[in-house]
Every structure is written in structure tokens, then in C-alpha cells.
Scaffold this motif. Structure first.
Motif, mmCIF file in Angstrom:
data_model
loop_
_atom_site.group_PDB
_atom_site.id
_atom_site.type_symbol
_atom_site.label_atom_id
_atom_site.label_comp_id
_atom_site.label_asym_id
_atom_site.label_seq_id
_atom_site.Cartn_x
_atom_site.Cartn_y
_atom_site.Cartn_z
ATOM 1 N N PHE C 120 0.843 -1.201 0.000
ATOM 2 C CA PHE C 120 0.000 0.000 0.000
ATOM 3 C C PHE C 120 0.877 1.250 0.000
ATOM 4 O O PHE C 120 1.852 1.319 0.737
ATOM 5 C CB PHE C 120 -0.892 0.031 1.250
ATOM 6 N N ASN C 121 0.479 2.229 -0.804
ATOM 7 C CA ASN C 121 1.164 3.519 -0.891
ATOM 8 C C ASN C 121 0.502 4.506 0.056
ATOM 9 O O ASN C 121 -0.386 5.256 -0.334
ATOM 10 C CB ASN C 121 1.099 4.020 -2.339
ATOM 11 N N LEU C 122 0.932 4.511 1.318
ATOM 12 C CA LEU C 122 0.316 5.354 2.350
ATOM 13 C C LEU C 122 1.152 6.607 2.587
ATOM 14 O O LEU C 122 2.299 6.686 2.156
ATOM 15 C CB LEU C 122 0.220 4.564 3.656
ATOM 16 N N PHE C 145 -5.590 -0.602 4.820
ATOM 17 C CA PHE C 145 -4.941 0.180 5.866
ATOM 18 C C PHE C 145 -5.789 1.412 6.166
ATOM 19 O O PHE C 145 -6.550 1.881 5.312
ATOM 20 C CB PHE C 145 -3.552 0.640 5.406
ATOM 21 N N TYR C 146 -5.634 1.905 7.369
ATOM 22 C CA TYR C 146 -6.243 3.175 7.771
ATOM 23 C C TYR C 146 -5.147 4.043 8.371
ATOM 24 O O TYR C 146 -4.427 3.591 9.263
ATOM 25 C CB TYR C 146 -7.323 2.958 8.838
ATOM 26 N N VAL C 147 -5.034 5.283 7.907
ATOM 27 C CA VAL C 147 -4.061 6.223 8.457
ATOM 28 C C VAL C 147 -4.821 7.383 9.074
ATOM 29 O O VAL C 147 -5.600 8.056 8.381
ATOM 30 C CB VAL C 147 -3.096 6.713 7.363
ATOM 31 N N LYS C 150 -8.481 7.397 8.235
ATOM 32 C CA LYS C 150 -8.929 7.407 6.835
ATOM 33 C C LYS C 150 -8.464 6.137 6.114
ATOM 34 O O LYS C 150 -7.303 5.764 6.176
ATOM 35 C CB LYS C 150 -8.422 8.651 6.110
ATOM 36 N N ARG C 151 -9.378 5.532 5.361
ATOM 37 C CA ARG C 151 -9.131 4.244 4.739
ATOM 38 C C ARG C 151 -8.359 4.357 3.417
ATOM 39 O O ARG C 151 -8.585 5.261 2.638
ATOM 40 C CB ARG C 151 -10.471 3.538 4.460
ATOM 41 N N SER C 152 -7.501 3.373 3.185
ATOM 42 C CA SER C 152 -6.808 3.228 1.902
ATOM 43 C C SER C 152 -7.731 2.567 0.888
ATOM 44 O O SER C 152 -8.833 2.128 1.213
ATOM 45 C CB SER C 152 -5.582 2.330 2.082
ATOM 46 N N LEU C 153 -7.274 2.470 -0.349
ATOM 47 C CA LEU C 153 -7.891 1.565 -1.309
ATOM 48 C C LEU C 153 -7.836 0.160 -0.715
ATOM 49 O O LEU C 153 -6.917 -0.181 0.018
ATOM 50 C CB LEU C 153 -7.120 1.600 -2.635
ATOM 51 N N ARG C 154 -8.839 -0.654 -1.036
ATOM 52 C CA ARG C 154 -8.860 -2.027 -0.537
ATOM 53 C C ARG C 154 -8.212 -2.959 -1.548
ATOM 54 O O ARG C 154 -8.282 -2.706 -2.759
ATOM 55 C CB ARG C 154 -10.308 -2.439 -0.271
ATOM 56 N N LYS C 155 -7.584 -4.010 -1.060
ATOM 57 C CA LYS C 155 -6.945 -4.975 -1.949
ATOM 58 C C LYS C 155 -7.273 -6.380 -1.496
ATOM 59 O O LYS C 155 -7.544 -6.610 -0.323
ATOM 60 C CB LYS C 155 -5.433 -4.774 -1.938
#
Lengths: 242, 242, 242
Positions: C120-122, C145-147, C150-155
Motif C-alpha cells: 500500500f502507498n500510504l 490500511f487506515y491512516v 482514513k481508509r486506503s484503497l482495498r486490496k
């Protein structure tokens, strides 16, 4: 707040031979000068120079054993391009207190030296305003940065040291003598506002409140509401409504 | 909101030979389609192609002397990898209005040209949704980006210029002719939602409100609630609850 | 909360021959140990080692088909320098569940392997605390991931897989055997706090609430309020007021 009369004369003078960025900002401030709304003043350094800087006149001597320094910064100079001076307090002999954004994107504070600073890996500066604070206390040597109200890891630096009086505080340039020997490749380009400084360490909660626009005690070294500044070269002060 | 019936047929079609990311998202939307909760629709570009794009049908001609363009973006294409097209309005002759994330991480707007754009050093796009707005006004030439409701430095660009009608607006590809000549290495990969456009400049306060999910006037060029889109190639529209 | 008595003995032991960062933090905790205010405990890894780590004792076996793992992290190890292990669950045979910040700044999860993770590109880790969560569910293979809420794209990753029991969970090192074969160049340096883990997937709203300090169900694998930890080497637990 900068006095309207002085602003208008600044604006007229600058309308000749100024940069596009500058002219835009002046158009904005002319428009806004006619209103009664609460205004915020911002320093604009439109281009890299080795001549433009702003001297800040402190309310008291910088003879201090602790401090909190805050400012809002926006710049187009991305990490990887070059170092940028963010704050310089210089006496005849020393860089008493300098704050840098290094070319690798880290931040560094130097006291009474331009070597052996203390470095922090903070979020990158960019063209969106970043609210930056720096605290330091001689007794423990504790130093910390705050970005948009959130604290960095704390580090020890110069425990027992004291910042000495007799120097000059400037924004925009790194002086290698009292007010001279500037280097264009270290100059600040962008906008600076909300420069405040206290001779004590504000709590984490206070710095969060400051970032949120809530009340905190006014800076007793620099208070942006009443600060006395001398602008030199291609730098301008504009106001806009909050 | 995309109509449930159309979504279900999309989903069935895509369940054969689709990418893992895509299939996941469809599972999500199938699940959610059976509820009555408020839904949000998102465009998913799962892989780089030179064929997949979405055409947006404006409510009025793009014959405009100012605008605000907003969208939410998430991508795995990090800075340093390659440029990404974020928005393209192309006439027969020109790239009338293009917005890019450049390979060095900066953002650039081009009007009636693919050269001499105006560049901004913004926070990096990543896999967390970024709320991005861009405003421009012909009279002063003032341009600014907003990231998650916070404004960039303002820059002057194409003062006196006017965006011309007669073109087509697409997401996902950079057209070097009206709807063709795409380059896979410029394509968008990731998710796009909340595309809204106005033919005037929203205030900083309005853009902050928009980012905070508060009420602002609906876009009069594009309104994501009612927008009319044509999906082409490997791109899908899924809905999830807010 | 770490027991005051144990803390004081830690502190005395560490006052001899410790690093500047460490001594600072201990000064802080000594000061705070005398108060009745609510306290927050934080693990400090002051320097890179191949010996310092913290073992976390789970409340139940890690025999799980889904999970949410959250922690707060701050580090001076910027992207581009080296990889950092963030969480390691290792059985005799496998890296059952590892989370990494890779040297290029991306994040990666590995299950039952140290190859073929999901990336993931966070936003980058830095010296400001980042609230990081990771969710995964076997049934769909969905990972996100959540930063900072805030949620990332899901994979999709390892659909149908199950995390196996019988291993040990550690922070600070990547074990290439059950509790050994550490590599100094993969060690964590910085601060870790708020480590919580659930054997199910928390909703996006719950993870946002957790980041905002609101109530969510306590972790049923790890609950930072009551967690049982074993500290090894140059790592300390300090408390400060909230």
C-alpha cells in the motif's frame, strides 16, 4: 495588523516592476483594505534573492533559557531541491538560534553554531500552509517540533545552554554576519504568517489550541498582532480576511 | 447515485475475467445494493490501460471565464513513478483544460496547451482519498489548489483567457485527439469520486465546508449527485454506504 | 498502565549509561509518576539494535480468520533509508503475520511468508505520531490500511487463508526464527503506543472513532489498557499524561 496607510504606499510602490505572484497578492489586499472584516497579515517572498529579508523587532532581549517559536509557512520549494532558512537569530559572533528545512526534507535547529544541530523527520513543507512550532528548554535540553498541533518525538539538545542577547532576528535569509553575507540558495521563497515567540515552553495542549485558532497567551517576544517589522528588498506584507 | 438495476448488470458482466481489486469492490457493492442507506458512488480504474476512460457529460457548455473543479482521488501510483492525468477537457484542436499529477509529485494545470502550465507543490497523492479542488478566474488570472480544504499559495495564470466550448471531458486518459490517442503511461489507476465543477470561484470557506461534508451550492457544470457518465473499458462504478 | 514501582526501578537502572533520548523520557515519566492524572504508556526504542524487542502476550490464540490491528507509531527513520518492521507474529516455521514499512515508503503485509505480500502507498511515517490500522478478512481476502482514521484503497490478499496459532508476537525486531535471528537494519527505532488487536474487522466508522479517541470495543487479542508485555534490551516503557 499592518496600518492601512503604510500598506497602500507599499502597494503603489510595488505595482511597478513586480512579479506576477506579487501583483496578484496586492490586488487582493487593495480589495480587502476597503472592508471592516478581521484581517490576517502575511509576508510574501515571491522569488529567491540574496537581498530580501524581514527584520523582526523583539519586545524583549533574547536572553532566554527556554522558548516556544511558532509560524505558519507555505513554499513551493520541495524537498530535494535545496535547504531553506526558516528563522535566524544572529549575533556578531554566532548563529545563536537558526531553524532550517534541510534539502533532504528534515528540519534542523542550531544553537550558537551552524554545526551539530538537532534534526527532526517531519512532514514535508509544501504550498499549503503548515503550522510549525519549536520548543526548547535549557534545564532538561528538551526540544520538540509541532506540526499542525501534533508533537514530534522529543530530543535532547544543548542542556544547560542559554540563548544570548544582542543579536538580530530575520526571516528570509541566513546571515553569515550580523545582517549580511546572504546566500540566494538558502533564501526563503513563499509565505510566512503568524510568527509568535514566547520565552517559555507552551504545553502540548496550548500548541494544539493555537493551531485550532483558540486563545493562548500572546507571545512575549514576538506577537504577530502587534509585531514591529522592517521589510527589505522584494518582500511584501499583504492582508486578507480570515 | 447509480441506478441499482444498471449496477447489477455491470456487476454480473464484470464477475468474469476481472482483476482482484475489481472483484472485491463488486462484492462490496452487491452487498450494499440491498440496503436503503445513503450511498456514495466511486469510479474504479483497477489497472493501467490505454483504453479505459469515463466521459463526463456537462450540464452546460464549458464556455467559461472562471471555474472551481473538485474531486476525491486515491491512487497507488506514488510520486517518482510516472505522471497521471487527473482531468482532461479536450476540443478538436487543443487540450483546453488539463490537470496532472507530474512524476515529481507536483500538480500542474494547462489551459489551451500542453506546455507552459502552472505548477504547485502539494502534498502527495496516495492510497488514502485526497480531496482536491482547483480554482481559476480569468479577470485576475488567479489560480489555486485546495487539498482537504486547505488552500495553496495562489499563482497567476492565463489572465484574460477564456475556456472554449465544443470539447469533451474525460477521466482516466489524456486524449491527444478528441477522444483518442491515449498513452497507458499517463492513465489514471485508482479511485475517483465526488467530481463537481462550477463556472465560478467558490470561496475558501465554501471549499472547506465542501471538504467537511457541509452544504455548498451544487456544481452547475458537474454535480456528482446527478452526473451523466459514459464508462468505457475496464472501469467500474461501485457504491458503498457513507 | 505500567505499575509505578516497576517503572521507578526501570528508571533508576536506565539512568546509568542511557541515551539522551531515553534519559529525557525518563525525566518526563518521573515527573508524571507523582500525579493522579490519566496516563498513557508508550514504548521507546531509542536506537537501532539486533537485541531489543518487546513481546506482547495475546489474550487468546492467534487462530484467526480475520483481524483488525492498530497502533500509533513515530520514527525518525525516513523513507529511502531502510525497511522497518512494525509488527511480527512468528511461529516455528513461518512469518505468520508481518507488517513492514518498506524502504521506498510503502507499507506491506505478509501472511505465512516473507514473499508475495500486499503493498500500500500510504502517507509517510515521520516523527509525528501516525495512527495506523490494518484490517483483513479471510472470506473475501479484503485488506485495507487506515491512516489517522482514513481508509486506503482495498486490496485482495490470501482469500480463504487462516492465521495459525502457536507463535509469538513481537515489536521492534523481525525474527527469522521463533524469537531470534534479528537484523539491526530491520529494527524499529522510535515510539510505539496504543497497540490493539481484534479477531474481527472493525468498521470504517469505528476506526475513525478510535482515531478520534471515542469509545470502541476493546481489543480482544491485545488491549493496550491491560496488555501484558515483556521488554528485552534497550527499550523502555514510559508514561505521560494525556
Amino acid at each position: 495588523m499592518c496600518p492601512p496607510v503604510q500598506m497602500e504606499s507599499n502597494e503603489r510602490a510595488l505595482l511597478n516592476g513586480m512579479s506576477p505572484l506579487l501583483s496578484l497578492l496586492i490586488i487582493g489586499s487593495l480589495h480587502l483594505a476597503s472592508t471592516e472584516r478581521p484581517m490576517k497579515k502575511t509576508l510574501v517572498f515571491p522569488v529567491a534573492t540574496d537581498t530580501s529579508y524581514v527584520e523582526l523587532m523583539p519586545q524583549k532581549d533574547l536572553s532566554i533559557a527556554s522558548f516556544t517559536l511558532c509560524m505558519q509557512l507555505a513554499t513551493e520549494l520541495a524537498k530535494g531541491k535545496r535547504e531553506i532558512i526558516l528563522f535566524a537569530y544572529r549575533t556578531e559572533q554566532f548563529d545563536e538560534l537558526n531553524v532550517w528545512r534541510e534539502s533532504d526534507g528534515t528540519y534542523q535547529m542550531f544553537m550558537q553554531s551552524s554545526k551539530n544541530g538537532v534534526s527532526f523527520n517531519l512532514p514535508e513543507l509544501n504550498t499549503i500552509q503548515t503550522h510549525l512550532c519549536l520548543t526548547w528548554e535549557s534545564q532538561t535540553g528538551m526540544a520538540a517540533f509541532y506540526v499542525n498541533g501534533k508533537r514530534s518525538l522529543r530530543k535532547l539538545y544543548k542542556m544547560g545552554h542559554r540563548v544570548l542577547p544582542g543579536g538580530r532576528v530575520i526571516l528570509g535569509q541566513d546571515p553569515d554576519s550580523l545582517l549580511g553575507n546572504f546566500d540566494i540558495n538558502q533564501s526563503f521563497v513563499g509565505e510566512i504568517t503568524d510568527v509568535n515567540m514566547w520565552d517559555y515552553v507552551l504545553s502540548t495542549a496550548m500548541i494544539r489550541d493555537l493551531n485550532d485558532g483558540k486563545w493562548v497567551p500572546r507571545g512575549n517576544i514576538f506577537d504577530w498582532e502587534t509585531i514591529n517589522m522592517k521589510l527589505n528588498g522584494n518582500v511584501t506584507l499583504f492582508s486578507e480576511d480570515l
